[in-house]
Design an enzyme around this catalytic site. Sequence first.
Site, PDB file in Angstrom:
ATOM      1  N   ASP A  62      35.076  30.292   2.845  1.00 43.86           N
ATOM      2  CA  ASP A  62      35.726  30.356   4.150  1.00 43.86           C
ATOM      3  C   ASP A  62      36.753  31.224   4.167  1.00 43.86           C
ATOM      4  O   ASP A  62      37.825  30.660   4.213  1.00 43.86           O
ATOM      5  CB  ASP A  62      35.806  28.859   4.870  1.00 43.86           C
ATOM      6  CG  ASP A  62      34.687  27.928   4.880  1.00 43.86           C
ATOM      7  OD1 ASP A  62      33.712  28.650   4.880  1.00 43.86           O
ATOM      8  OD2 ASP A  62      34.997  26.769   5.164  1.00 43.86           O
ATOM      9  N   ASP A  70      26.082  23.735   1.429  1.00 39.89           N
ATOM     10  CA  ASP A  70      27.404  23.556   1.747  1.00 39.89           C
ATOM     11  C   ASP A  70      28.327  22.333   1.334  1.00 39.89           C
ATOM     12  O   ASP A  70      27.655  21.465   1.086  1.00 39.89           O
ATOM     13  CB  ASP A  70      27.847  23.964   3.203  1.00 39.89           C
ATOM     14  CG  ASP A  70      28.894  24.766   3.598  1.00 39.89           C
ATOM     15  OD1 ASP A  70      30.092  24.889   2.797  1.00 39.89           O
ATOM     16  OD2 ASP A  70      29.299  24.960   4.781  1.00 39.89           O
TER      17      ASP A  70
END
Lengths: 528, 928
Positions: free
Chosen positions: B597, B522
């Site tokens: 996200d 990430d």
Amino acid sequence: MFWYLLLLWGGISAVEVQRPRGVPLSKRPFYEENKPFTCLDGSRTIPFDRINDDYCDCQDGSDEPGTAACPNGNFHCTNAGFRPTFIPSSHVNDGICDCCDATDEYNSGAECQNTCRELWRKEKESMQKLAEIAKEGFLLKQQLIQEAKRGLEEKQTKLGEVQNSKKDLETNVEALRTAKEAAEQPEKEAKERHLKAWEEQNAAIRMEKDKVRMAEVFIELDADGDGFVSVAELLSHSEMDPDSSDGSFTEAEAQELLGGVDKVNTAAFETIWSKIREKYVSESNTDGPAPVETPQEEVREPVSDNDSEPYPDDDIPEEEDEDEDEDEDEDMDDGDYKSPPVTRTDEKKDDSEEGAMPPYDQETQNLIDAAQKARNEFEEAERALREVDDQIRNLEKEISFDFGPSSEFAYLYSQCYELTTGEYVYRLCPFNRVSQKPKYGGSETNLGTWGKWAGPEGNVYSVMKYEQGTGCWQGPNRSTTVKLTCGKETVVTSTSEPSRCEYLMEFTSPAVCQEAPDLEVSDIHEEL
Amino acid sequence: MVPVLVVWLALCLSGTWAVDRSNFKTCDQSSFCKRQRALKPGESPYRALLETMELTNTRLTLQLINDNNKVRLLLELYRLQGNMTRVKINELKPLKPRYEVPDVLVREPPTEPLSVLSQDENGVVLSLGVESQRVIVSAQPFRLDIVEGHNVLMSLNSRGLLAFEHLRMRKDTQAEPEAENKEEADTAHQAETTKEEEEKVEEGMWEETFKSHSDSKPNGPSAVSLDFSLPGVEHVYGIPEHADTLRLKTTDNGDPYRLYNLDVFQYELYNPMALYGAVPVMLAHNTQRTTGIFWLNAAETWVDISSNTAGKTVFGKMLDYVQGSSETPQTDVRWISESGIIDVFIMLGPTPKDIFSQYASLTGTQSFPPLSSLGYHQCRWNYNDQEDVRSVDAGFDEHDIPYDFIWLDIEHTDGKRYFTWDPHKFASPKDMLQGLKDKKRNMVAIVDPHIKVDSNYKIHNEIRSRGFYVKNKDGGDYEGWCWPGNAGYPDFTQPDMRAWWASMFSYDQYEGSMDNLYTWNDMNEPSVFNGPEVTMHKDAVHGSWEHRDVHNLYGLYVHRATMEGLIQRSGGVERPFVLTRAFFAGSQRYGAVWTGDNAAEWDHLKISIPMCLSLGLVGISFCGADVGGFFKSPSPELLVRWYQTGAYQPFFRAHAHLDTPRREPWLFGPENTALIREVIRQRYTFLPYWYQLFYHAYRTGEPVMRALWVEYPQDPATFAVDDEFLIGRDLLVHPVTEEGARGVTAFLPGKEEVWFDIHTFQKHNGAQNLYIPVTMSSIPVFQRGGSIIPRKLRVRRSSACMEHDPYTLFVALNTRRTAEGELYIDDGHTFNFDNKEFIHRRLFFSNNVLSSVNVAPEAQFTTKSWIERVVILGASKPRKVTLITAGKLKTAEAPVFRLDFDFDASVSVLTIRKPSMNAGEDWSMALQ
């Protein structure tokens, strides 16, 4: 065909009852050897050799109790030596041992051990342990119930007593109120008399002073000492210009001030004194270091509360009002009982020479003392009544609180229990609140206040819910679920935060213990 | 802690649920974009110097001169194998080398000879070999036209927007903006350039600031730009990643589409803002042809799109048509990058599949993932501790829901130090992993590229001592704030850094790891909380290059190094699985991506379709969106609908923000649990098909999740469809993405096609809009008539548990009563398929005979799986069904088995019971 699986006849123990794999004993009659089989949902009938042939023929999965062919089937683990159970067909031959008797993995290559007896032994041990705990806990619970019952009775008795005493107190308060009011009337009158006398006296003093000053001023103004104040003499005091805004004090204006004549003697001066009194600036003051010295222009500005000049500015009076309000509040707050009373500060400022009000005379003071005593007694009685009210409220609350079917949880009331973890000290005060405090400094966070019993139906008293704790950033208010299990001790055994700001606490207490079940757990069987 | 808190708060408090746009640059705030966009179409100042032309066997070179400043450029033109043309433009003599993107192309693309067809003083005509394709190089002004017959396929610099900011010495060394006085001295000293137009020093050329961040720009202006015209094209696609429709919009009235990998907090939908990844590839399509443009540049890039038909109403277009006055529709695009060179690959198709194979030949194909990674993934920030993991794992068994992976986010580490475990919460990771392994399940743990600056942290010490950190402009280690607080960023552009990083995944280095632990990268944009636009300063230094040059590549390198680590730890035996958030062209070679996200909103559910379709078009097939939405909390209805959509998208993972309530599938009441269980189980029944499609994606570069126009390129009705999609070519999915929907209208493409509802087996004709009433359990999915899809209907705990289970073949007949499909089987997790250890069979049905033939006779693999059932959709009732199996086909006296069957006349479905042949053998089944 190659993939056709022979029916394997189940059971591993000596006492075997033949039936297709995966079928529980109770359903054996439906699987009659070599007779057509009707799916248990009745949807169709198939030849017997299609049972457990690893192909799903029945919609309800009943033709494949021993294989994984049907998506909705169940496999029965006999689990001799332990508890029989059903597993989903999808667990049959998936390489993972599910049945303790290893019967679910008959064709997957998984090497499963029969662990039923071991499991049974362990379970028995832990059940025994639990049973012991439950037994002792249950005994404790009986005590708790008795205590709660006694406590309740005591509280009810107490409540009765307190309620009775409340009546007396109420009567007493009423009586004292009357006495207080009776004592306050003469007190008030005496104080007013005293004040009035003092004010009259002050007025006389002021008048006397004014006369003296007038005479002084006359002498000051009468510059040539001829016993007359003339227009010319008046003109030297420009502060007395009636319309000060034009900046010039003319003879005509001066003459007008003198009542239309050119000069006045002492007697006539008396009539104009009131007109010039406020404006007049003493010559000795104009160049002397007098503390009140101000440039003439600013004299107009309000310098004190009771300045008689009209305010040139709108804003100031408003502020003034507020100030006055505050002053009044203060007066009300502390004026009553002060002896002697303090006069308003502004008056005091202005008339500083006059001094404070003289002490009350003995008679007045006696009246005041008597009234004060009555007030004190009344308040004392009122306070006592309030306390009793609180007591009653608390008692009623506690009495009406849901402490469980037999009030067995009553003992937790007003107690707190702590658990220290790596970072925090958690504190559970049953029926009150849950909180969390960092171990190494920092402020306490409210994790919820008492909400309700929240166990599932039939077991409501197994879970407590604490709600509306400190809010979470962008989230809900913190809340805590407390799960109660049977234990001899009353302790918080664990805390966790499964979801952000939703806490879970495990709590043991004898109050949750149920009557110990008969040992030799009924659904565990040793043999078929 | 204070600064990080401030940044974090600033990030978090900025607007409740929308991106804070002020954190990210508009074109106007990015000085090169503003500068370049100010150039308007017109006559190009560039002229080709034909006398400099050199033609070798592999390439043509010639010089271009800018008549305004006399700076010379070198044009290189290559004809590449597979119908592609490569155009490279660089400065002839740059002051210092300009960055050329390495490591993205799988090899130096093989060329084919170019030949000159004709030449005069106005230009040169070159043959591209294929059919009548030619490249016309016009000298003045310089432009390139690629033509086929009389049709222009694509023109370069036809609008005169070629711009090349040459590297130059800084004239205003005192950093004074007014340096005009020195101009004279400069021009005098450059004798040749006396007529040179005075180079204006504009604001932002040598330094620029954004918010509180300053970019020192020591190399000055270095942008490149070029325009492409696409006659006859009204539909362009690609250039992910944007939260926008599948069909790209024109950008005349707003900002261009931006490609600059950024960690965008709470991104907004339907706009051209940059997101986490960047693939500078655009596809252009009309009913005749598909073409592609691959702009190989890793710097910040903006893409403008305009169209002469944009804004015209359907009526207006019709009027044009009737009046015959219509100009040819045309789309113009323009690429602007901050640094580097122009290196463009023009892919000439002509079919969509040609484009996929052309692009795959340049940047490679989707890695072939382990089968398990195509199952369901259960993730959340965070599973708190081992007990939490154990209980969630048990929950799946208790509710009989399959899953393959459970994930651990950043909180599993010891203080955000990657490669470590929280000593209290994850005290015995191997026990935990073994527990999962016992259930044939796996785990993913996060490893981000920011490294906590902490002298007690081994990883940090090693990187620092080896000098592997990215440097700041002053030569020190670059540091920024991220999850651990102050962090360094390893320089993944360095091969030795990557090799070292890969070695950290070996079992002896990564303590607590096991072979069922995989990795998630990430924050690899890279995300720098206190950096400009939440990323790294452009003047940070990677070896001899600036971060400016390599920015969009950083995430790809992180992904690559991690993937290599997972391969190496198994000695090259096991296939890796690595998920990344940032990506670039070529990232498909390294694993899966997700759309970052997102939020628990219906529009975010909808956008997951075009976002993954766009990625598929540019080679990245292994795509998914966080099921349920990352931020916020979904209603049970939204959650169920998202599961139903996600189950039919390639990467199927539920994920949730730390601050949201728990949302494991069984937490929303028995009805919703049942709905979610059902759809996850559906996913598992289709795993053989998914796996086979990924094998194809690996072999050919064709997307797994496909836009409809890819399969129906001549039907304009499909061109803008992005509320439904194809999986492969045989499954059509129209997820329900509206709250409270009572029905959906699905477009069933193909005049010749028939489509079978996979649940009811109802048959529908193609080329129609079909209204489908829906309930909460409905997921409109159709199987194409003419296809055969192998499924495994025995759904178990995990994909590995289903390995030896039998197949059911779903044969959907088309109007000609034929069908074909494939069956691909291997061990599911190793690279042995590369050594021919697999089964690949072609299944076909015609003349009432269904057969399985080996299409890879050289391959060797055995399976225990067999065929338990054949379901023929659109069949008529046979008198009997017979089977001839294995080997026996050859012998005269082959035994013929009669098979039992059921026929459901109401829907014309024939179910053949238990033919039982092994899935790897030859067989033939006849309906008589």
